[in-house]
Design a protein around this motif. Structure first.
Motif, PDB file in Angstrom:
ATOM      1  N   CYS A 167     -17.409  64.117 -41.083  1.00  0.00           N
ATOM      2  CA  CYS A 167     -17.017  62.837 -41.667  1.00  0.00           C
ATOM      3  C   CYS A 167     -17.898  62.571 -42.888  1.00  0.00           C
ATOM      4  N   TYR A 168     -17.271  62.420 -44.042  1.00  0.00           N
ATOM      5  CA  TYR A 168     -17.999  62.074 -45.258  1.00  0.00           C
ATOM      6  C   TYR A 168     -17.977  60.554 -45.375  1.00  0.00           C
ATOM      7  N   ASP A 169     -19.127  59.960 -45.121  1.00  0.00           N
ATOM      8  CA  ASP A 169     -19.196  58.509 -44.991  1.00  0.00           C
ATOM      9  C   ASP A 169     -19.669  57.855 -46.283  1.00  0.00           C
ATOM     10  N   ASN A 170     -18.728  57.334 -47.053  1.00  0.00           N
ATOM     11  CA  ASN A 170     -19.105  56.566 -48.249  1.00  0.00           C
ATOM     12  C   ASN A 170     -18.855  55.074 -48.029  1.00  0.00           C
ATOM     13  N   GLU A 171     -18.644  54.730 -46.781  1.00  0.00           N
ATOM     14  CA  GLU A 171     -18.685  53.340 -46.324  1.00  0.00           C
ATOM     15  C   GLU A 171     -17.607  52.421 -46.892  1.00  0.00           C
ATOM     16  N   ALA A 172     -16.460  52.985 -47.228  1.00  0.00           N
ATOM     17  CA  ALA A 172     -15.287  52.171 -47.597  1.00  0.00           C
ATOM     18  C   ALA A 172     -14.119  53.099 -47.909  1.00  0.00           C
ATOM     19  N   TYR A 173     -12.961  52.493 -48.079  1.00  0.00           N
ATOM     20  CA  TYR A 173     -11.776  53.249 -48.529  1.00  0.00           C
ATOM     21  C   TYR A 173     -11.872  53.380 -50.044  1.00  0.00           C
ATOM     22  N   MET A 174     -12.479  54.465 -50.506  1.00  0.00           N
ATOM     23  CA  MET A 174     -12.720  54.585 -51.939  1.00  0.00           C
ATOM     24  C   MET A 174     -11.470  54.995 -52.696  1.00  0.00           C
ATOM     25  N   ASN A 175     -10.734  55.916 -52.117  1.00  0.00           N
ATOM     26  CA  ASN A 175      -9.581  56.478 -52.815  1.00  0.00           C
ATOM     27  C   ASN A 175      -8.559  55.419 -53.212  1.00  0.00           C
ATOM     28  N   THR A 176      -8.484  54.355 -52.416  1.00  0.00           N
ATOM     29  CA  THR A 176      -7.483  53.331 -52.704  1.00  0.00           C
ATOM     30  C   THR A 176      -8.104  52.115 -53.389  1.00  0.00           C
ATOM     31  N   GLY A 177      -9.369  52.236 -53.797  1.00  0.00           N
ATOM     32  CA  GLY A 177      -9.958  51.169 -54.586  1.00  0.00           C
ATOM     33  C   GLY A 177     -10.963  50.299 -53.856  1.00  0.00           C
ATOM     34  N   ILE A 178     -11.804  50.959 -53.035  1.00  0.00           N
ATOM     35  CA  ILE A 178     -12.992  50.297 -52.460  1.00  0.00           C
ATOM     36  C   ILE A 178     -12.659  49.146 -51.520  1.00  0.00           C
ATOM     37  N   GLN A 179     -11.733  49.388 -50.578  1.00  0.00           N
ATOM     38  CA  GLN A 179     -11.516  48.373 -49.539  1.00  0.00           C
ATOM     39  C   GLN A 179     -12.469  48.637 -48.372  1.00  0.00           C
ATOM     40  N   ARG A 180     -12.744  47.616 -47.589  1.00  0.00           N
ATOM     41  CA  ARG A 180     -13.670  47.791 -46.475  1.00  0.00           C
ATOM     42  C   ARG A 180     -13.072  48.706 -45.418  1.00  0.00           C
ATOM     43  N   SER A 181     -13.944  49.413 -44.729  1.00  0.00           N
ATOM     44  CA  SER A 181     -13.533  50.191 -43.554  1.00  0.00           C
ATOM     45  C   SER A 181     -14.416  49.747 -42.397  1.00  0.00           C
ATOM     46  N   GLY A 182     -14.177  50.303 -41.225  1.00  0.00           N
ATOM     47  CA  GLY A 182     -15.041  50.008 -40.083  1.00  0.00           C
ATOM     48  C   GLY A 182     -16.440  50.546 -40.283  1.00  0.00           C
ATOM     49  N   SER A 183     -16.617  51.370 -41.301  1.00  0.00           N
ATOM     50  CA  SER A 183     -17.914  51.961 -41.565  1.00  0.00           C
ATOM     51  C   SER A 183     -18.661  51.256 -42.697  1.00  0.00           C
ATOM     52  N   THR A 184     -18.059  50.207 -43.238  1.00  0.00           N
ATOM     53  CA  THR A 184     -18.719  49.441 -44.302  1.00  0.00           C
ATOM     54  C   THR A 184     -19.873  48.644 -43.701  1.00  0.00           C
TER      55      THR A 184
ATOM     56  N   MET B 219     -22.702  45.711 -43.107  1.00  0.00           N
ATOM     57  CA  MET B 219     -22.656  44.257 -43.147  1.00  0.00           C
ATOM     58  C   MET B 219     -23.108  43.730 -44.515  1.00  0.00           C
ATOM     59  N   ASN B 220     -22.403  42.710 -44.964  1.00  0.00           N
ATOM     60  CA  ASN B 220     -22.750  42.004 -46.204  1.00  0.00           C
ATOM     61  C   ASN B 220     -22.492  42.794 -47.479  1.00  0.00           C
ATOM     62  N   ALA B 221     -21.783  43.918 -47.362  1.00  0.00           N
ATOM     63  CA  ALA B 221     -21.402  44.647 -48.575  1.00  0.00           C
ATOM     64  C   ALA B 221     -20.126  44.036 -49.121  1.00  0.00           C
ATOM     65  N   SER B 222     -20.080  43.872 -50.432  1.00  0.00           N
ATOM     66  CA  SER B 222     -18.879  43.353 -51.063  1.00  0.00           C
ATOM     67  C   SER B 222     -17.930  44.522 -51.338  1.00  0.00           C
ATOM     68  N   THR B 223     -16.700  44.399 -50.883  1.00  0.00           N
ATOM     69  CA  THR B 223     -15.668  45.384 -51.214  1.00  0.00           C
ATOM     70  C   THR B 223     -14.463  44.598 -51.718  1.00  0.00           C
ATOM     71  N   THR B 224     -13.415  45.298 -52.107  1.00  0.00           N
ATOM     72  CA  THR B 224     -12.269  44.574 -52.670  1.00  0.00           C
ATOM     73  C   THR B 224     -11.488  43.795 -51.613  1.00  0.00           C
ATOM     74  N   THR B 225     -11.646  44.144 -50.335  1.00  0.00           N
ATOM     75  CA  THR B 225     -11.003  43.330 -49.292  1.00  0.00           C
ATOM     76  C   THR B 225     -12.011  42.503 -48.496  1.00  0.00           C
ATOM     77  N   SER B 226     -13.277  42.677 -48.788  1.00  0.00           N
ATOM     78  CA  SER B 226     -14.296  41.802 -48.201  1.00  0.00           C
ATOM     79  C   SER B 226     -15.202  41.351 -49.346  1.00  0.00           C
ATOM     80  N   PRO B 227     -14.578  40.708 -50.348  1.00  0.00           N
ATOM     81  CA  PRO B 227     -15.369  40.385 -51.537  1.00  0.00           C
ATOM     82  C   PRO B 227     -16.379  39.269 -51.256  1.00  0.00           C
ATOM     83  N   ALA B 228     -17.496  39.337 -51.952  1.00  0.00           N
ATOM     84  CA  ALA B 228     -18.416  38.208 -51.938  1.00  0.00           C
ATOM     85  C   ALA B 228     -17.765  37.097 -52.747  1.00  0.00           C
ATOM     86  N   GLY B 229     -18.029  35.870 -52.394  1.00  0.00           N
ATOM     87  CA  GLY B 229     -17.449  34.740 -53.118  1.00  0.00           C
ATOM     88  C   GLY B 229     -18.173  33.475 -52.741  1.00  0.00           C
ATOM     89  N   GLU B 230     -17.621  32.407 -53.201  1.00  0.00           N
ATOM     90  CA  GLU B 230     -18.210  31.098 -52.944  1.00  0.00           C
ATOM     91  C   GLU B 230     -18.557  30.929 -51.454  1.00  0.00           C
TER      92      GLU B 230
END
Ligand SMILES: Cc1ncc(C[n+]2csc(CCOP(=O)(O)OP(=O)(O)O)c2C)c(N)n1
Ligand code: SF4
Ligand SMILES: [Mg+2]
Lengths: 398, 297
Positions: free
Chosen positions: B122-139, B141-152
């Motif tokens: 398993c090559y663990d880069n801690e998100a779905y990179m190929n589809t544009g950095i969405q969170r995975s179960g391996s992301t 905690m507290n990392a901003s991704t395109t489906t778990s973005p940091a925000g207000e």
């Protein structure tokens, strides 16, 4: 031919055929009404009668995925499924045909949920008709057995290299005891050419499978599949003929005509329902009606050209579909009608939806269909193109 | 460091981003397998960047089927080899973290449980990179991704990273290991071992992704090392159920050093309340240190 007749259920007949075809790998998952096929195969392996690697996967999705791996490694491969299991494989089905892997799969046709229903219709295999698989439909247990052997010779042909489904009606065939003639293993082996694919996963000659196909090339990949399916038409006929000659059967052609010579009305369908359809034709013939029937053996590749040839001269065709596209019509009907448009054959055409979710189709129902076809002939037009047969009265607005 | 084998089985010319940890991980892993091997690969960055028809980076027979079936396909390859009496050929299954710990978990679990002789990487880069950095179960905690973005109202991914190594180990397989592109000798040794052992084995390689993590391509290896030196990514082996050979850390570094260069954690250093979130991550590192006795006296 020397082989003796034995009485057994359809599932076991298929398992015996597969034993003779001797797949190197079987990967399968249980689902009613298919289960008896893979149980029997497991027993053959357990008893040392069949020397296959049997992969007891955790789902149909992995069953087909393991078949992909196995077939790509150059091993003859088998699986069987039904209904929900076939749908769970859906994504991998397209992959298997895109990778041009001649996997053979038994499909025990069963309805789809909801509501959950374990009985027969053709919604499952018809639902995946565009997956790029050859689809053969058996009328009898004997035919299911024979097709399971023929399927390898067709699928593994170098001009075809497409995965193949052998469809048989759940319960009606799978669980019904009929006498079948089982060719000897040696005879089956003698009939089948060895599986020696031109491309396979092999460290001696490393090749890359399953690349990214960009718009520049993708169409050509699809075209090659399309072309291969076209080639399958002739290959199927040839294999059916060779098999019939060798084993003393009369299973020839993508379709089979029954008393169509001078028929004004032709009933068309596929699968086990053809038994009652033929019987109905016989009794109506006795009443002096000019009626015949056509059985479709191969749904993919399309049997349309042969069908058109066979219905030339008839006034009405009645297509019996054990499936329905919600919002459209039955699959065999729409596909046949589509081909008629550009032909010079132009009978009246009616579609009858029958036998969904295991609803019995007795002779009376087929007679009803014949009568409706006759009426259309009298009126010279079709009032209602699609009708559900034996619908409960509250819904029947006839 | 020992001299790496010269031979490449994952060759240059692939289309991965500059500084891609995944490409480096695959290159090293392929040095650890021999020519007598067959590889499968899940859909993801590795597959897409290495096999644009009619080109290929792969020098061993390689098969990509789908996103979530690399393990099951490999199981089928292995079954076919067994049927042909060619058990001498190694089978390596590969997938990204998404293809492994999320959508591919069913087929991975089945393959491990059935005892196929397959080494899964398993090559663990801690998100779905190929589809544009969405969170995975391996992301994490507290990392901003395109489906778990940091925000207000958000500090990014709300969940802790799934422990797929432990899940793999729960299948009672003979070998499980974590590895990192910052420790190439260790990585190669582990993949070699995974391959040599009879039966299913699982290796998860931590592979920083400059594009998805938001860091310069020239610090990929440095970041991978910091993940280990902070205690956030623990290097260890589990043989026959026993944890072995944990990489000890001398003067464990504070997690800030690892987080700071990455844009996916940038909000933790800017937003009010970020400090507590960093503390949360520090606690994960501390608990790892305690569990694995990471700190070297
Ligand atoms: C069934 C299915 N769902 C979604 C996708 C879209 N998809 C392709 S790759 C991918 C993410 C891959 O993530 P990961 O496995 O972590 O690999 P990475 O690209 O990060 O190396 C997704 C969501 C797909 N191809 N198939
Ligand atoms: S997005 Fe990340 S994992 Fe994908 S190729 Fe680029 S650097 Fe590598
Ligand atoms: Mg990933």
């Amino acid at each position: 031919m020397s082989n003796q007749e034995e009485v057994m259920e359809g599932s076991h007949a298929v398992a015996h055929a597969i034993k003779g075809a001797d797949p190197e790998v079987i990967a399968a998952y249980p689902i009613t009404p298919q289960t008896h096929i893979v149980e029997k195969l497991s027993q053959f392996v357990a008893d040392g009668e069949l020397d296959s690697e049997y992969v007891k996967v955790e789902s149909e999705f992995s069953a087909m995925s393991s078949c992909v791996g196995s077939s790509a490694t150059g091993a003859r491969t088998y699986t069987a499924t039904s209904s929900q299991g076939l749908l769970l494989m859906n994504e991998v089905l397209y992959n298997a045909s895109g990778l041009r892997l001649p996997i053979v799969m038994g499909v025990a046709n069963r309805a789809l949920g909801a509501p959950i229903n374990i009985w027969n219709d053709h919604s499952d295999s018809i639902g995946v008709r565009d997956a790029g698989w050859i689809q053969l439909y058996a009328e009898t247990n004997q035919e299911a057995l024979d097709m399971s052997i023929q399927a390898y010779e067709i699928a593994e042909n170098q001009d075809v290299m497409l995965p193949t489904m052998v469809c048989m009606d759940g319960y009606i065939l799978t669980h019904t005891y009929e006498p079948v003639s089982i060719p000897e293993r040696e005879e089956i082996q003698d009939f089948l050419s060895p599986y020696e694919p031109e491309h396979k996963l092999d460290p001696e000659n490393p090749e890359t499978f399953g690349t990214v196909g960009f718009p520049r090339d993708y169409t050509e990949f699809r075209y090659q599949q399309f072309d291969a399916m076209d080639n399958a038409t002739d290959v199927i006929k040839q294999v059916f003929d060779e098999y019939s000659d060798k084993f003393g059967r009369e299973q020839r052609g993508l379709i089979e005509e029954y008393r169509t010579e001078d028929a004004d009305i032709v009933l068309i369908s596929l699968g086990s329902i053809m038994g009652v359809v033929k019987e109905t034709v016989d009794s109506l013939r006795e009443e002096g009606k000019k009626i015949g029937a056509i059985k479709v053996r191969a749904f993919r590749p399309s049997p349309a050209q042969e069908l058109i040839e066979a219905i030339k001269g008839s006034d009405v065709i009645a297509v019996l579909d054990k499936n329905v596209s919600i919002g459209k019509k039955g699959a065999l009907f729409t596909e046949l009608k589509d081909e008629l448009y550009s032909s010079d054959v132009n009978p009246l055409a009616k579609n009858f939806i029958v036998g969904l979710g295991g609803r019995d189709v007795p002779e009376d129902s087929v007679k009803k269909i014949a009568k409706k076809a006759e009426k259309a002939k009298e009126h010279g037009r079709v009032k209602k193109e699609i009708e559900f047969i034996d619908l409960k009265e509250v819904y029947d607005n006839d | 460091m020992t001299r790496l084998e010269k031979k490449e089985r994952f060759t240059s010319g692939h289309r991965a981003c500059g500084g891609c940890g995944l490409a480096l991980g695959a290159r090293l892993a392929m040095k650890a397998v021999d020519d007598n091997s067959i590889a499968t690969c899940a859909t993801g960055c590795l597959e897409v960047t290495s096999s644009p028809y009619p080109q290929s980076s792969w020098k061993i027979p390689w098969l990509h089927s789908l996103f979530e079936n690399s393990a099951a396909v490999a199981g089928g390859v292995e079954a076919a080899l067994r049927a042909k009496g060619k058990q001498d050929i190694n089978v390596v299954a590969q997938g990204g973290d998404g293809g492994t710990v999320d959508i591919g978990m069913r087929s991975l679990s089945g393959m491990l449980e059935r005892g196929h002789d397959v080494a899964y990487i398993c090559y663990d880069n801690e998100a779905y990179m190929n589809t544009g950095i969405q969170r995975s179960g391996s992301t994490p905690m507290n990392a901003s991704t395109t489906t778990s973005p940091a925000g207000e109202e958000s500090f990014g991914n709300e969940n802790r990273k799934k422990n797929a190594l432990k899940i793999a180990a729960a299948h009672n397989i003979p070998y499980v290991a974590s590895a990192s592109v910052a420790y190439p000798d260790d990585l190669i040794e582990k993949v070699k071992k995974a391959n040599e052992i009879n039966g299913p084995t699982y290796v998860q390689i931590h592979t920083p992704c400059p594009t998805g993590w938001g860091h310069e391509g020239d610090i990929t290896v440095k970041l991978a090392r910091l993940a280990v030196e902070t205690g956030l990514w623990v290097l260890y082996e589990r043989e026959e159920g026993e944890i072995k050979d944990v990489k000890k850390i001398k003067d464990r570094k504070p997690v800030e050093e690892y987080l700071k260069p990455q844009k996916r954690f940038k909000h933790l250093f800017k937003k009010e309340g970020g400090e507590e979130r960093i503390q949360e991550i520090q606690e994960i590192a501390d608990s790892n240190a305690e569990k694995f006795h990471l700190d070297e006296e």
